[in-house]
Design an enzyme around this catalytic site. Sequence first.
Site, PDB file in Angstrom:
ATOM      1  N   ARG A  16       3.288   3.172 -12.007  1.00 36.70           N
ATOM      2  CA  ARG A  16       2.562   2.011 -12.547  1.00 36.70           C
ATOM      3  C   ARG A  16       1.044   2.102 -12.405  1.00 36.70           C
ATOM      4  O   ARG A  16       0.313   1.247 -12.894  1.00 36.70           O
ATOM      5  CB  ARG A  16       3.076   0.724 -11.885  1.00 36.70           C
ATOM      6  CG  ARG A  16       4.381   0.244 -12.520  1.00 36.70           C
ATOM      7  CD  ARG A  16       4.766  -1.095 -11.959  1.00 36.70           C
ATOM      8  NE  ARG A  16       5.372  -0.979 -10.645  1.00 36.70           N
ATOM      9  CZ  ARG A  16       5.397  -1.973  -9.744  1.00 36.70           C
ATOM     10  NH1 ARG A  16       4.802  -3.119  -9.998  1.00 36.70           N
ATOM     11  NH2 ARG A  16       5.978  -1.798  -8.571  1.00 36.70           N
ATOM     12  N   GLY A 135      13.271  -6.170   0.137  1.00 32.06           N
ATOM     13  CA  GLY A 135      14.536  -6.178   0.852  1.00 32.06           C
ATOM     14  C   GLY A 135      14.581  -7.402   1.760  1.00 32.06           C
ATOM     15  O   GLY A 135      13.559  -7.797   2.323  1.00 32.06           O
ATOM     16  N   GLU A 150      18.661  -4.770  -0.189  1.00 36.14           N
ATOM     17  CA  GLU A 150      17.611  -4.662  -1.216  1.00 36.14           C
ATOM     18  C   GLU A 150      17.806  -5.740  -2.275  1.00 36.14           C
ATOM     19  O   GLU A 150      18.937  -6.125  -2.581  1.00 36.14           O
ATOM     20  CB  GLU A 150      17.655  -3.266  -1.855  1.00 36.14           C
ATOM     21  CG  GLU A 150      17.242  -2.149  -0.922  1.00 36.14           C
ATOM     22  CD  GLU A 150      15.858  -2.374  -0.340  1.00 36.14           C
ATOM     23  OE1 GLU A 150      14.887  -2.398  -1.100  1.00 36.14           O
ATOM     24  OE2 GLU A 150      15.751  -2.558   0.895  1.00 36.14           O
ATOM     25  N   ASN A 165      11.714  -7.512   4.449  1.00 40.49           N
ATOM     26  CA  ASN A 165      11.409  -6.245   5.111  1.00 40.49           C
ATOM     27  C   ASN A 165      10.073  -5.741   4.570  1.00 40.49           C
ATOM     28  O   ASN A 165       9.911  -5.560   3.368  1.00 40.49           O
ATOM     29  CB  ASN A 165      12.532  -5.245   4.781  1.00 40.49           C
ATOM     30  CG  ASN A 165      12.238  -3.857   5.308  1.00 40.49           C
ATOM     31  OD1 ASN A 165      11.621  -3.708   6.366  1.00 40.49           O
ATOM     32  ND2 ASN A 165      12.680  -2.844   4.572  1.00 40.49           N
ATOM     33  N   ARG A 329     -33.813  10.186  -2.564  1.00 42.54           N
ATOM     34  CA  ARG A 329     -32.813  11.255  -2.525  1.00 42.54           C
ATOM     35  C   ARG A 329     -32.731  11.766  -1.082  1.00 42.54           C
ATOM     36  O   ARG A 329     -33.549  11.407  -0.251  1.00 42.54           O
ATOM     37  CB  ARG A 329     -33.197  12.337  -3.525  1.00 42.54           C
ATOM     38  CG  ARG A 329     -32.962  11.851  -4.976  1.00 42.54           C
ATOM     39  CD  ARG A 329     -33.639  12.722  -5.990  1.00 42.54           C
ATOM     40  NE  ARG A 329     -33.246  14.103  -5.827  1.00 42.54           N
ATOM     41  CZ  ARG A 329     -34.003  15.151  -6.192  1.00 42.54           C
ATOM     42  NH1 ARG A 329     -35.199  14.951  -6.736  1.00 42.54           N
ATOM     43  NH2 ARG A 329     -33.580  16.373  -6.020  1.00 42.54           N
ATOM     44  N   ARG A 436     -61.131  17.808 -13.700  1.00 44.89           N
ATOM     45  CA  ARG A 436     -61.015  17.133 -14.985  1.00 44.89           C
ATOM     46  C   ARG A 436     -62.056  17.725 -15.906  1.00 44.89           C
ATOM     47  O   ARG A 436     -63.115  18.145 -15.444  1.00 44.89           O
ATOM     48  CB  ARG A 436     -61.442  15.661 -14.915  1.00 44.89           C
ATOM     49  CG  ARG A 436     -60.703  14.736 -14.089  1.00 44.89           C
ATOM     50  CD  ARG A 436     -61.456  13.411 -14.220  1.00 44.89           C
ATOM     51  NE  ARG A 436     -61.025  12.522 -13.185  1.00 44.89           N
ATOM     52  CZ  ARG A 436     -61.798  11.608 -12.609  1.00 44.89           C
ATOM     53  NH1 ARG A 436     -63.073  11.491 -12.977  1.00 44.89           N
ATOM     54  NH2 ARG A 436     -61.319  10.842 -11.690  1.00 44.89           N
TER      55      ARG A 436
HETATM   56  C1  UD1 Z   1      11.036  -0.632   0.209  1.00 44.86           C
HETATM   57  C2  UD1 Z   1      12.183  -1.133   1.098  1.00 44.86           C
HETATM   58  C3  UD1 Z   1      12.288  -2.641   0.977  1.00 44.86           C
HETATM   59  C4  UD1 Z   1      10.966  -3.293   1.347  1.00 44.86           C
HETATM   60  C5  UD1 Z   1       9.854  -2.714   0.503  1.00 44.86           C
HETATM   61  C6  UD1 Z   1       8.518  -3.218   0.976  1.00 44.86           C
HETATM   62  C7  UD1 Z   1      13.849   0.627   1.089  1.00 44.86           C
HETATM   63  C8  UD1 Z   1      15.150   1.082   0.524  1.00 44.86           C
HETATM   64  N1  UD1 Z   1      13.415  -0.541   0.662  1.00 44.86           N
HETATM   65  O1  UD1 Z   1      11.393  -0.912  -1.114  1.00 44.86           O
HETATM   66  O2  UD1 Z   1      13.305  -3.149   1.845  1.00 44.86           O
HETATM   67  O3  UD1 Z   1      11.057  -4.708   1.153  1.00 44.86           O
HETATM   68  O4  UD1 Z   1       9.823  -1.277   0.600  1.00 44.86           O
HETATM   69  O5  UD1 Z   1       7.518  -2.821   0.101  1.00 44.86           O
HETATM   70  O6  UD1 Z   1      13.299   1.293   1.931  1.00 44.86           O
HETATM   71  N2  UD1 Z   1       8.766   6.763  -0.955  1.00 44.86           N
HETATM   72  C9  UD1 Z   1       8.878   8.125  -0.713  1.00 44.86           C
HETATM   73  N3  UD1 Z   1       9.947   8.803  -1.203  1.00 44.86           N
HETATM   74  C10 UD1 Z   1      10.922   8.210  -1.933  1.00 44.86           C
HETATM   75  C11 UD1 Z   1      10.796   6.809  -2.170  1.00 44.86           C
HETATM   76  C12 UD1 Z   1       9.725   6.131  -1.667  1.00 44.86           C
HETATM   77  O7  UD1 Z   1       8.014   8.717  -0.064  1.00 44.86           O
HETATM   78  O8  UD1 Z   1      11.857   8.895  -2.334  1.00 44.86           O
HETATM   79  C13 UD1 Z   1       7.616   6.033  -0.408  1.00 44.86           C
HETATM   80  C14 UD1 Z   1       6.748   5.395  -1.480  1.00 44.86           C
HETATM   81  O9  UD1 Z   1       5.694   6.256  -1.838  1.00 44.86           O
HETATM   82  C15 UD1 Z   1       6.239   4.168  -0.763  1.00 44.86           C
HETATM   83  C16 UD1 Z   1       7.354   3.804   0.192  1.00 44.86           C
HETATM   84  O10 UD1 Z   1       8.108   4.964   0.353  1.00 44.86           O
HETATM   85  O11 UD1 Z   1       5.093   4.439  -0.008  1.00 44.86           O
HETATM   86  C17 UD1 Z   1       8.212   2.663  -0.310  1.00 44.86           C
HETATM   87  O12 UD1 Z   1       8.766   3.030  -1.546  1.00 44.86           O
HETATM   88  P1  UD1 Z   1       9.043   1.952  -2.682  1.00 44.86           P
HETATM   89  O13 UD1 Z   1       9.707   2.615  -3.806  1.00 44.86           O
HETATM   90  O14 UD1 Z   1       7.806   1.196  -2.948  1.00 44.86           O
HETATM   91  O15 UD1 Z   1      10.071   1.021  -1.921  1.00 44.86           O
HETATM   92  P2  UD1 Z   1      10.667  -0.329  -2.429  1.00 44.86           P
HETATM   93  O16 UD1 Z   1      11.730  -0.024  -3.421  1.00 44.86           O
HETATM   94  O17 UD1 Z   1       9.590  -1.238  -2.798  1.00 44.86           O
END
Ligand code: UD1
Length: 454
Positions: A16, A135, A150, A165, A329, A436
């Site tokens: 996004r 979550g 979730e 969460n 600078r 000059r």
């Molecule tokens: C997650 C939590 C949710 C919480 C929310 C808060 C889980 C399953 N859910 O959901 O309970 O309310 O965060 O914002 O954990 N990331 C990785 N690898 C992956 C997926 C994600 O590194 O495969 C990282 C993302 O870059 C991010 C973080 O993990 O920094 C959270 O990922 P995101 O997809 O935003 O989690 P949510 O689905 O929002």
Amino acid sequence: MSDLDVVILAAGKGTRMHSDIPKVMHPLAGRPMLAHVIATARSLTTHRIVVVYGHGGETVKDRFKANDIEFVCQEPQLGTGHAVQQALPVLDANTTLVLYGDVPLIDAATLQRLLATKADLALLTMELADPHGYGRIVRDRSGKVTRIVEEKDASAKQRTIREVNTGLLAAATADLRRWLADIGNDNVQGEFYLTDIVASAVRDKANVATASPDNEFEVLGVNSMAQLARVERIYQWEQGQRLMTQGVTLTDPARLDVRGTLSCGRDVTIDIGCIFEGNVVLGDRVSIGAHCVIRESHIGPDSAILPFCHIDEATIGSNCRIGPYSRFRPGNHLSNDVRIGNFVEVKATQIADGSKANHLSYLGDTKIGRNVNVGAGTITCNYDGANKHQTIIEDGAFIGSDTQLVAPVTIAAGATIGAGSTITKDTPPGELTLSRTKQMTIPGWERPKKSKTK
Ligand code: UD1
Ligand code: MG
């Protein structure tokens, strides 16, 4: 706490953001979001910091490789649980703290409270008026946490739960390994959820505790440019509050940007629209006019920077007056009571007490003594097309307007240079030097007339 490893999840694609730059590399207050999270992590532990990277990860690694950070790659990205699994082989502290690279405002004090629960599993949660998208924390009748569900997997009833969460948690590392070995991906998103470890912990009769952040904004995640801008404004607002608490007068804390560290003495005033980058130190009673950009500089007491100045890597003494519209600078050192006025550009120049260059000048690679007056339009010709050369203007010299000083050249103490001169040789002390052609008048001379050709 040194027996602590921190895992920072930063593998998400950031779809996004609609950007080719990895999400965690987008700047907050002039530094990548991830740099803020790493700094917070570093304030909590001297042990391992492990960044789980994915999409575009090489640039992330390159940027932070000097920071004593470990990197593990998560490819493909199969969920937050899968992400932490990738880090397990390098973890060796008793406790592991999980942070998100896209939740940059988290405060160390909040995390310290989370760690202070000393629970086997400590979850950072909070009550939200609108819990949509998060979550939910499911508790039993006695108030004990039983699981996290979730949003997408939640029943209508579970969706009414307002305790959410934040995603940040701390766990005993040995337990975390065991619980993560248990998780599957049998859910609506087909992902390996980190949150599923809660149910395992409960089954293990582990001690599960929760703590909450002091401020809701600490756990705001960044998924879009609009959210990044919102987090930026909150961060800047907080900087402004901190400065005002210390006694700084801010004309409008909503129009201030500090991209680094700004240290202020007493009774400093800062007008609107100023940007401070890197380390900036302002002495007592310094005033900064509107719309100045000041980077890596030290400004001494009672100095005034008038509006629209750009100052980079300078040290400025006390009681100086700079601007409006001055450009510094890198590499300038000004002593006390110096005046630099409008449309004056200075570079790698030293200026001693009481000297002035008030209008329309370029002073580069110049050493200026005390009580020198540099007239309007004076230019140091410091560059011969290949090399830079120095100009020295000794104490008490007076440089007439519109003079070119062709470096290397020395204007000796007390010398006067006549306006409009091009000075190519050293000038003697105390004498008037000028170059000059003599002024002359041609009697009866007439202006050319327009010819009548068709
Ligand atoms: C997650 C939590 C949710 C919480 C929310 C808060 C889980 C399953 N859910 O959901 O309970 O309310 O965060 O914002 O954990 N990331 C990785 N690898 C992956 C997926 C994600 O590194 O495969 C990282 C993302 O870059 C991010 C973080 O993990 O920094 C959270 O990922 P995101 O997809 O935003 O989690 P949510 O689905 O929002
Ligand atoms: Mg997700």
